[in-house]
Scaffold this motif. Structure first.
Motif, mmCIF file in Angstrom:
data_model
loop_
_atom_site.group_PDB
_atom_site.id
_atom_site.type_symbol
_atom_site.label_atom_id
_atom_site.label_comp_id
_atom_site.label_asym_id
_atom_site.label_seq_id
_atom_site.Cartn_x
_atom_site.Cartn_y
_atom_site.Cartn_z
ATOM 1 N N SER A 359 1.028 -1.232 0.241
ATOM 2 C CA SER A 359 0.065 0.082 -0.204
ATOM 3 C C SER A 359 0.376 1.174 0.173
ATOM 4 O O SER A 359 0.215 2.451 -0.690
ATOM 5 N N LYS A 360 2.386 1.275 0.917
ATOM 6 C CA LYS A 360 2.806 2.215 1.016
ATOM 7 C C LYS A 360 3.274 3.063 -0.684
ATOM 8 O O LYS A 360 3.271 4.901 -0.839
ATOM 9 N N PRO A 361 3.520 2.020 -2.086
ATOM 10 C CA PRO A 361 3.683 2.837 -3.257
ATOM 11 C C PRO A 361 2.067 3.405 -3.711
ATOM 12 O O PRO A 361 2.481 4.455 -4.600
ATOM 13 N N LEU A 362 0.879 3.210 -3.394
ATOM 14 C CA LEU A 362 0.217 3.518 -3.888
ATOM 15 C C LEU A 362 -0.229 4.477 -3.109
ATOM 16 O O LEU A 362 -0.742 5.840 -3.870
ATOM 17 N N ILE A 381 7.290 9.934 -9.490
ATOM 18 C CA ILE A 381 7.162 8.965 -8.576
ATOM 19 C C ILE A 381 8.080 8.349 -8.954
ATOM 20 O O ILE A 381 8.620 7.822 -10.794
ATOM 21 N N GLU A 382 8.899 7.843 -7.814
ATOM 22 C CA GLU A 382 10.066 7.155 -8.518
ATOM 23 C C GLU A 382 9.848 5.821 -8.138
ATOM 24 O O GLU A 382 9.499 5.278 -6.892
ATOM 25 N N VAL A 383 10.409 4.775 -9.716
ATOM 26 C CA VAL A 383 9.562 3.341 -9.948
ATOM 27 C C VAL A 383 10.434 3.110 -8.793
ATOM 28 O O VAL A 383 11.375 2.564 -9.546
ATOM 29 N N VAL A 384 10.225 1.801 -8.239
ATOM 30 C CA VAL A 384 10.816 1.136 -7.451
ATOM 31 C C VAL A 384 10.991 -0.770 -7.425
ATOM 32 O O VAL A 384 11.487 -1.364 -6.922
ATOM 33 N N THR A 385 9.443 -0.929 -8.208
ATOM 34 C CA THR A 385 8.936 -1.731 -8.133
ATOM 35 C C THR A 385 9.074 -2.287 -9.652
ATOM 36 O O THR A 385 8.130 -1.133 -10.588
ATOM 37 N N LYS A 391 3.895 -0.599 -12.481
ATOM 38 C CA LYS A 391 3.612 -0.113 -13.638
ATOM 39 C C LYS A 391 2.942 1.355 -13.895
ATOM 40 O O LYS A 391 3.235 1.494 -14.965
ATOM 41 N N ALA A 392 1.814 1.042 -12.953
ATOM 42 C CA ALA A 392 0.833 2.641 -13.137
ATOM 43 C C ALA A 392 1.738 3.362 -12.752
ATOM 44 O O ALA A 392 1.234 4.991 -12.856
ATOM 45 N N SER A 393 2.805 3.434 -11.097
ATOM 46 C CA SER A 393 3.402 4.335 -11.505
ATOM 47 C C SER A 393 3.917 5.061 -12.973
ATOM 48 O O SER A 393 4.392 6.382 -12.617
ATOM 49 N N MET A 394 4.850 3.803 -13.332
ATOM 50 C CA MET A 394 5.525 4.752 -15.575
ATOM 51 C C MET A 394 3.858 5.454 -15.911
ATOM 52 O O MET A 394 4.599 6.388 -16.460
ATOM 53 N N CYS A 395 3.188 5.068 -15.608
ATOM 54 C CA CYS A 395 2.242 5.066 -16.619
ATOM 55 C C CYS A 395 1.342 6.588 -16.235
ATOM 56 O O CYS A 395 1.199 7.380 -16.573
ATOM 57 N N PHE A 396 1.694 7.536 -15.041
ATOM 58 C CA PHE A 396 1.665 8.301 -14.480
ATOM 59 C C PHE A 396 2.514 9.516 -14.739
ATOM 60 O O PHE A 396 2.373 10.998 -14.835
ATOM 61 N N ASN A 397 3.556 8.629 -14.626
ATOM 62 C CA ASN A 397 4.919 9.739 -14.802
ATOM 63 C C ASN A 397 4.672 9.647 -16.197
ATOM 64 O O ASN A 397 5.054 10.763 -16.827
#
Length: 627
Positions: A359-362, A381-385, A391-397
């Motif tokens: 939940s922390k990355p979310l 957002i730093e993508v660490v996983t 993948k959601a973080s990468m899409c947001f970036n």
């Protein structure tokens, strides 16, 4: 009636609809409550929803298993108890029977019983003491301490011998004794020993009797077992038998009953009343067909154990209540329940930790979206996983970059994203690193003065070094023997005294070169298939000789051996490709055979002989002087 029926049906239909309505509302409320939970709480909720039923099933299985073990243990204790009780009774009765046997076979006593002139003997009031070893009989009674009264009634008219040491008094008139039912039954049994409990108020044996007794009756016959010579009656204190029964009681709801071979009750101790005891014996336990067999039967809430002595024919019954769950709750319920609660309690922090990782990355992604919504287009957002959250973080970036590019269309941004890929390459351990690690462990064991572990680590290290051997496919016989010695040393460490081996190789062939690992697969196959599946001690021998320009090797074991069908199956190729990856077995043997065919062509010999239960012998013959 029709109106009433319609009213009842209408009320039932209304109740069913109301129940469905309330159930539907409850399910909707639960669904809405779950939907409002955060990801972290949902993970914890669903984890407990799945794990708790599984744990309850496991706990129920443990409770059932523990209950079965408790029942089995209780039954074994009862069987041992009744066997011990039967043995103790047999010891007491054996002392009485030995005294009776001595009286029956004593020559002086038999002369009195067969005397043709009883009147002459009867003139002497002490003729029994003067003409028979009655003092020895009295000494045996005193030493044994069980027999309290002794009576010998001659059938020829001689006065009986009557001796009581507990103030009791036998019936002195032989004619009166012969009228008693117990005498008639004893005569009917033709020399067998009869046992009966005589109460202090009974008069079929004694004129006066102040204590309950267990009395043994026996009729003495001539050698042809046709003529009656005498009637022996030995009385022992019933308290001895009662004490043995009381000592055997383990619980307050148990009852012990001792009965003679012909159904006479000798002793009883316990809480089961007479009527119930009689009904239990009639319905649950019949007379054993083979003496000293223990029969177990069930009647209602009771277990009945029955044992009959081979020596005396006395039957022992033990009636005890069945094992109930509440009686053994401490051992079968509380322990699994405590384990379940401890596991659930320990699972909580683990689930909090795991849910926090997810939940922390979310949370970070949600916070970045809120700032982006308020106009901060610099959010990254730093993508660490590289899972779904990553993948959601990468899409947001990527979305932020595209939107910022559209907004700032006067600027051309040359952004080069670097994508990280996780290579799933199989790591290979450097042999030198492995050797150095084992060498460090070896010296630590030496410093700790643990020579056995040090020797085992050294053997393992040298075995790895010999197996790898810098990739050489041809080695000397000496190196191959060193490899086998190290391998067998490790197996000896594993199996201990159950495994023994010997290696006998002629010194003249140590320098000969042979293909690498053509002996080790057979040795390993002998241990794995011939020894690990058996229980007997195992011996393995390896011998080598050099004769007429050839090297002869023999590997012999005392394992379980193989059948002819298994021997034929060795050379059959596996249809299932999965078997081709087996480390040992048919694939390894065929591999050795194919390697020798490539190197020696037809100039070699491989023979396998085996017999079930007798072991296996492998013989390999190859030319010497391999180039």
């Amino acid at each position: 009636m029709r109106i009433l029926a319609r009213h009842v049906n209408r009320r039932c239909f209304s109740g069913i609809m109301f129940f469905r309505y309330r159930t539907g509302d409850s399910m909707k409320s639960l669904k809405n409550w779950i939907m409002r939970l955060s990801i972290r709480k949902k993970l914890i909720f669903y984890s407990y929803l799945i794990i708790v039923p599984i744990l309850f099933v496991i706990s129920a299985c443990l409770v059932f298993q523990n209950y079965q073990l408790a029942v089995k243990e209780h039954e074994e204790n009862c069987v041992q108890s009744i066997q011990r009780l039967s043995d103790n009774l047999e010891v007491v009765q054996k002392n009485i029977v030995e005294l009776a046997t001595y009286i029956c076979i004593n020559e002086n006593i038999r002369q009195i019983l067969t005397c043709d002139n009883p009147a002459e003997l009867n003139r002497d009031a002490r003729f029994w003491v003067n003409n028979a070893p009655m003092r020895m009989v009295q000494d045996m009674v005193a030493i044994g301490g069980v027999v309290k009264t002794v009576a010998i009634y001659p059938e020829n008219g001689v006065n009986p011998y009557l001796k009581c040491i507990d103030y009791a008094s036998y019936i002195a008139d032989m004619e009166q004794v012969q009228k008693e039912n117990i005498y008639l039954l004893t005569v009917q049994k033709k020399g067998e020993f009869l046992w009966q409990r005589v109460g202090k108020d009974q008069s079929d044996t004694y004129e006066f009797n102040y204590n309950d007794k267990i009395v043994m009756y026996h009729e003495i016959y001539d050698l042809a077992r046709k003529e009656k010579l005498g009637y022996v009656v030995l009385g022992s204190a019933a308290e001895v038998f009662d004490e043995i029964c009381r000592d055997d009681l383990q619980n307050k709801d148990e009852t012990v009953l001792i009965m003679s071979e012909y159904g006479a009750e000798l002793a009883r101790c316990g809480t089961v009343d007479d009527d119930m005891m009689e009904e239990i014996l009639e319905r649950s336990c019949t007379q054993p067909t083979a003496k000293e067999d223990i029969y177990i039967s069930t009647w209602g809430n009771y277990k009945v154990y029955c044992c009959q002595s081979r020596e005396t024919g006395v039957k022992v019954y033990k009636v005890t209540s069945k094992v109930r769950v509440l009686d053994v709750a401490d051992s079968i319920i509380y322990a699994p329940l405590a384990l379940l609660l401890a596991f659930l309690a320990g699972l909580c922090p683990v689930m909090f930790l795991v849910s926090n990782i997810v939940s922390k990355p979310l949370h970070k992604l949600g916070a970045a979206m809120d700032k982006f919504k308020n106009g901060d287009f610099s959010q990254k957002i730093e993508v660490v996983t590289f899972d779904e959250v990553g993948k959601a973080s990468m899409c947001f970036n990527s979305m932020v970059d595209n939107i910022r590019e559209l907004i700032n269309n006067n600027y051309i941004l040359a952004l080069k994203e670097k994508q990280s890929e996780l290579d799933a390459l199989q790591a290979q351990i450097n042999p030198h690193f492995l050797y150095n690690t084992l060498d460090s462990l070896y010296w630590k064991a030496v410093e700790a003065e643990d020579e056995e572990i040090a020797e085992d680590i050294l053997s393992l290290s040298q075995m790895f070094r010999l197996v790898l051997n810098q990739g050489d496919s041809i080695v000397t016989v000496k190196i191959e023997m060193e490899l086998l010695e190290r391998y067998l040393h490790i197996q000896k460490m594993r199996f201990g005294k159950r495994f023994e081996y010997e290696i006998q190789i002629e010194q003249a062939m140590m320098a000969e070169e042979i293909p690498k690992l053509i002996l080790q697969p057979f040795v390993e196959n002998a241990i794995v298939h011939g020894f690990e599946k058996g229980e007997n001690p195992f011996f393995l021998s390896i011998r080598g000789q050099k004769r007429e320009g050839c090297l002869h090797f023999q590997i012999h074991d005392t394992g379980i051996g193989m059948s002819s069908q298994q021997m034929e199956a060795i050379w059959e190729k596996e249809k299932d490709p999965e078997h081709s990856s087996h480390r040992i077995g048919k694939y390894a043997i065929r591999n050795v055979k194919e390697r020798m065919e490539l190197i020696y062509h037809e100039d070699y010999e491989l023979v396998i002989e085996s017999e079930e239960g007798r072991g296996t012998t492998v013989r390999i013959t190859i030319p010497s002087g391999l180039n």
